[in-house]
Write an enzyme that holds these catalytic residues in place. Sequence first.
Site, short mmCIF file in Angstrom:
data_model
loop_
_atom_site.label_atom_id
_atom_site.label_comp_id
_atom_site.label_asym_id
_atom_site.label_seq_id
_atom_site.Cartn_x
_atom_site.Cartn_y
_atom_site.Cartn_z
N LYS A 1 4.82 -4.96 3.41
CA LYS A 1 6.38 -5.02 3.73
C LYS A 1 6.40 -4.06 4.82
O LYS A 1 5.64 -3.10 5.30
CB LYS A 1 7.03 -4.54 2.28
CG LYS A 1 6.70 -3.07 1.79
CD LYS A 1 7.05 -1.94 2.65
CE LYS A 1 6.54 -0.72 1.89
NZ LYS A 1 6.98 0.74 2.81
N PRO B 1 -3.44 -2.39 6.31
CA PRO B 1 -4.15 -1.08 6.31
C PRO B 1 -3.63 -0.15 5.26
O PRO B 1 -2.42 -0.22 4.74
CB PRO B 1 -3.78 -0.62 7.80
CG PRO B 1 -2.77 -1.53 8.35
CD PRO B 1 -2.79 -2.73 7.54
N GLU C 1 -2.35 3.43 3.56
CA GLU C 1 -1.76 4.99 4.19
C GLU C 1 -0.97 4.61 5.37
O GLU C 1 -1.10 5.25 6.66
CB GLU C 1 -2.65 6.09 4.39
CG GLU C 1 -3.57 6.46 3.18
CD GLU C 1 -3.84 7.91 3.13
OE1 GLU C 1 -4.30 8.30 2.06
OE2 GLU C 1 -3.71 8.66 4.05
N LEU D 1 3.09 0.26 4.49
CA LEU D 1 3.06 -1.13 4.55
C LEU D 1 3.09 -1.63 3.13
O LEU D 1 3.17 -2.77 3.04
CB LEU D 1 2.19 -1.86 5.63
CG LEU D 1 2.19 -1.46 7.11
CD1 LEU D 1 1.17 -1.83 7.69
CD2 LEU D 1 3.44 -1.90 7.67
N GLY E 1 0.50 -1.68 1.16
CA GLY E 1 -0.62 -2.28 0.71
C GLY E 1 -0.91 -2.31 -0.86
O GLY E 1 -1.16 -3.23 -1.50
N ASP F 1 7.17 1.90 -5.02
CA ASP F 1 7.18 0.43 -3.97
C ASP F 1 6.78 -0.69 -4.81
O ASP F 1 6.77 -1.81 -4.30
CB ASP F 1 6.16 0.86 -2.91
CG ASP F 1 6.92 1.37 -1.64
OD1 ASP F 1 6.13 1.28 -0.44
OD2 ASP F 1 7.99 1.21 -1.59
C1 LIG Z 1 7.67 5.84 1.14
C2 LIG Z 1 8.10 4.59 0.51
C3 LIG Z 1 9.12 3.83 1.04
O1 LIG Z 1 9.09 2.42 0.65
O2 LIG Z 1 6.65 3.65 0.64
P1 LIG Z 1 5.47 3.87 1.61
O3 LIG Z 1 5.67 4.42 2.84
O4 LIG Z 1 4.54 4.67 0.50
O5 LIG Z 1 4.96 2.62 1.74
C4 LIG Z 1 8.10 4.77 -0.98
O6 LIG Z 1 9.03 5.49 -1.28
C5 LIG Z 1 6.72 5.35 -1.56
O7 LIG Z 1 6.46 4.60 -2.83
P2 LIG Z 1 5.13 4.83 -3.35
O8 LIG Z 1 3.93 4.91 -2.31
O9 LIG Z 1 4.83 3.69 -4.51
O10 LIG Z 1 5.20 6.20 -3.95
P3 LIG Z 1 4.76 6.65 -5.23
O11 LIG Z 1 3.24 6.31 -5.35
O12 LIG Z 1 5.44 6.40 -6.53
O13 LIG Z 1 4.95 8.27 -5.32
C6 LIG Z 1 4.00 9.22 -4.22
C7 LIG Z 1 4.83 10.41 -4.05
O14 LIG Z 1 5.83 10.03 -3.16
C8 LIG Z 1 6.88 11.04 -3.65
N1 LIG Z 1 8.10 9.93 -3.78
C9 LIG Z 1 8.01 8.78 -3.81
C10 LIG Z 1 9.15 7.75 -3.86
C11 LIG Z 1 10.26 8.34 -3.95
N2 LIG Z 1 11.50 7.51 -4.15
N3 LIG Z 1 10.44 9.52 -3.91
C12 LIG Z 1 9.31 10.43 -3.63
O15 LIG Z 1 9.51 11.51 -3.64
C13 LIG Z 1 6.79 11.77 -4.89
O16 LIG Z 1 6.24 12.81 -4.52
C14 LIG Z 1 5.62 10.86 -5.50
O17 LIG Z 1 4.64 11.78 -6.12
N1 LIG Z 2 -5.40 -1.56 -4.05
C1 LIG Z 2 -5.26 -0.24 -3.18
N2 LIG Z 2 -5.28 -0.70 -1.80
C2 LIG Z 2 -5.10 0.41 -0.91
N3 LIG Z 2 -5.01 1.56 -1.29
C3 LIG Z 2 -4.97 1.98 -2.58
C4 LIG Z 2 -5.07 0.87 -3.64
N4 LIG Z 2 -5.20 1.59 -4.73
C5 LIG Z 2 -5.15 2.72 -4.71
N5 LIG Z 2 -5.10 3.00 -3.39
C6 LIG Z 2 -4.84 4.41 -2.55
O1 LIG Z 2 -3.33 4.41 -2.38
C7 LIG Z 2 -2.96 5.18 -1.01
C8 LIG Z 2 -2.61 4.27 -0.01
O2 LIG Z 2 -1.72 2.95 -0.49
P1 LIG Z 2 -0.98 2.05 0.29
O3 LIG Z 2 0.01 1.41 -0.78
O4 LIG Z 2 -2.20 1.14 0.91
O5 LIG Z 2 -0.40 2.93 1.42
P2 LIG Z 2 1.15 2.76 1.71
O6 LIG Z 2 2.13 3.01 0.32
O7 LIG Z 2 1.44 4.02 2.58
O8 LIG Z 2 1.62 1.64 2.31
C9 LIG Z 2 -4.63 5.46 -0.64
O9 LIG Z 2 -4.62 7.01 -0.52
C10 LIG Z 2 -5.46 4.72 -1.50
O10 LIG Z 2 -6.70 5.36 -1.46
#
Ligand SMILES: C[C@@](CO)(OP(=O)(O)O)[C@H](O)COP(=O)(O)OP(=O)(O)OC[C@H]1O[C@@H](n2ccc(N)nc2=O)[C@H](O)[C@@H]1O
Ligand SMILES: Nc1ncnc2c1ncn2[C@@H]1O[C@H](COP(=O)(O)OP(=O)(O)O)[C@@H](O)[C@H]1O
Length: 287
Positions: free
Chosen positions: A11, A97, A99, A102, A104, A139
């Site tokens: 996404k 990818p 971290e 997106l 993943g 997410d």
């Molecule tokens: C930033 C966003 C935007 O779409 O996506 P990614 O960049 O990761 O893809 C999301 O909020 C990431 O969602 P996700 O990666 O699932 O977060 P989680 O594992 O639930 O939380 C990881 C940490 O991010 C912080 N967190 C996450 C979501 C949120 N609404 N508030 C937060 O403060 C918290 O510190 C939490 O402990």
């Molecule tokens: N199925 C999985 N695919 C990718 N990363 C994963 C998975 N399960 C746990 N992880 C851990 O989650 C973190 C990143 O998750 P990912 O969703 O790929 O990144 P982002 O949320 O930034 O898009 C990494 O630290 C990775 O080690």
Amino acid sequence: MSNKIIAANGKINIGLNITGKLPNGYHLLDMIMAPISLADFLHIKFHEEEGDLNITSNLKNIPLGPENIVYKVYEKFYEKTGLKKRKVDLYLEKNVPSEAGLGGGSSDGAHFLKALNELHNYPLNLVELIELSKGVGADLPFFLVNKTARVQGIGEILERVENNLDCDIILLKPEFGVSTVAAYKNSSKIEKMKSANMNSILMGLRENSLELVKRGIENNLEEALLVDNENIIGFRKKLDSIGGLEFFMSGSGSAYFTFVKKGEGKTYLSKLEEKIKNCKFYLCSFL
Ligand SMILES: C[C@@](CO)(OP(=O)(O)O)[C@H](O)COP(=O)(O)OP(=O)(O)OC[C@H]1O[C@@H](n2ccc(N)nc2=O)[C@H](O)[C@@H]1O
Ligand SMILES: Nc1ncnc2c1ncn2[C@@H]1O[C@H](COP(=O)(O)OP(=O)(O)O)[C@@H](O)[C@H]1O
């Protein structure tokens, strides 16, 4: 035994406003999320007998045990339903990818949850699936619906929106990663954050106007990282030096994206490859 291959798409976030903070530290958000064609593939073998989940993958830098998001979903599903754990072999073909911002890992988890729920003849409804997945990661709920949506709450309040934007998407993934936690933590250092104009983005998506969409985009997590994350500061500078294109960070990064006219993605991608080193590029589209 049954075998399935399921695409777990990524996404992008098109605008991301932080609107508040909960006592548990999670932040309240207002953002647009859209599924894209770049996807992982879950090669799943469901056995008849009881057992555990065994994960293998083409990637070596992700956890393959209880720390994997898919494993967490597996545990929670059987805990919630009380059903006997099935033996499952999963080969996780990673293309999104890690971290990168997106989604993943989150998408892998959400798509595996839907497959488990189907295998056991739908013991959980969508509300229960959203509740369960939210406990694994903020997410995941988006991927249970997996359509362009305005997302609020911590990521569990989803309102589908019309997306008629007809364009190619180029993703740029620099070799460094970003910690989502650090990005959120940094946001408290900013007095007054910019604000994405959701109405401009929504109207641009509805009317297929790239201009309206681009004009509305701000990402508070990028703003937060630009305070002191040297990697993001340097990469942003690099992107700003490239004329003719506008780049936006997805989620908490480190991936950026740009929209180009339909069919022109390949040309732009090769130009970018010449200008930006230590970066992976992906040409994709809205799903
Ligand atoms: C930033 C966003 C935007 O779409 O996506 P990614 O960049 O990761 O893809 C999301 O909020 C990431 O969602 P996700 O990666 O699932 O977060 P989680 O594992 O639930 O939380 C990881 C940490 O991010 C912080 N967190 C996450 C979501 C949120 N609404 N508030 C937060 O403060 C918290 O510190 C939490 O402990
Ligand atoms: N199925 C999985 N695919 C990718 N990363 C994963 C998975 N399960 C746990 N992880 C851990 O989650 C973190 C990143 O998750 P990912 O969703 O790929 O990144 P982002 O949320 O930034 O898009 C990494 O630290 C990775 O080690």
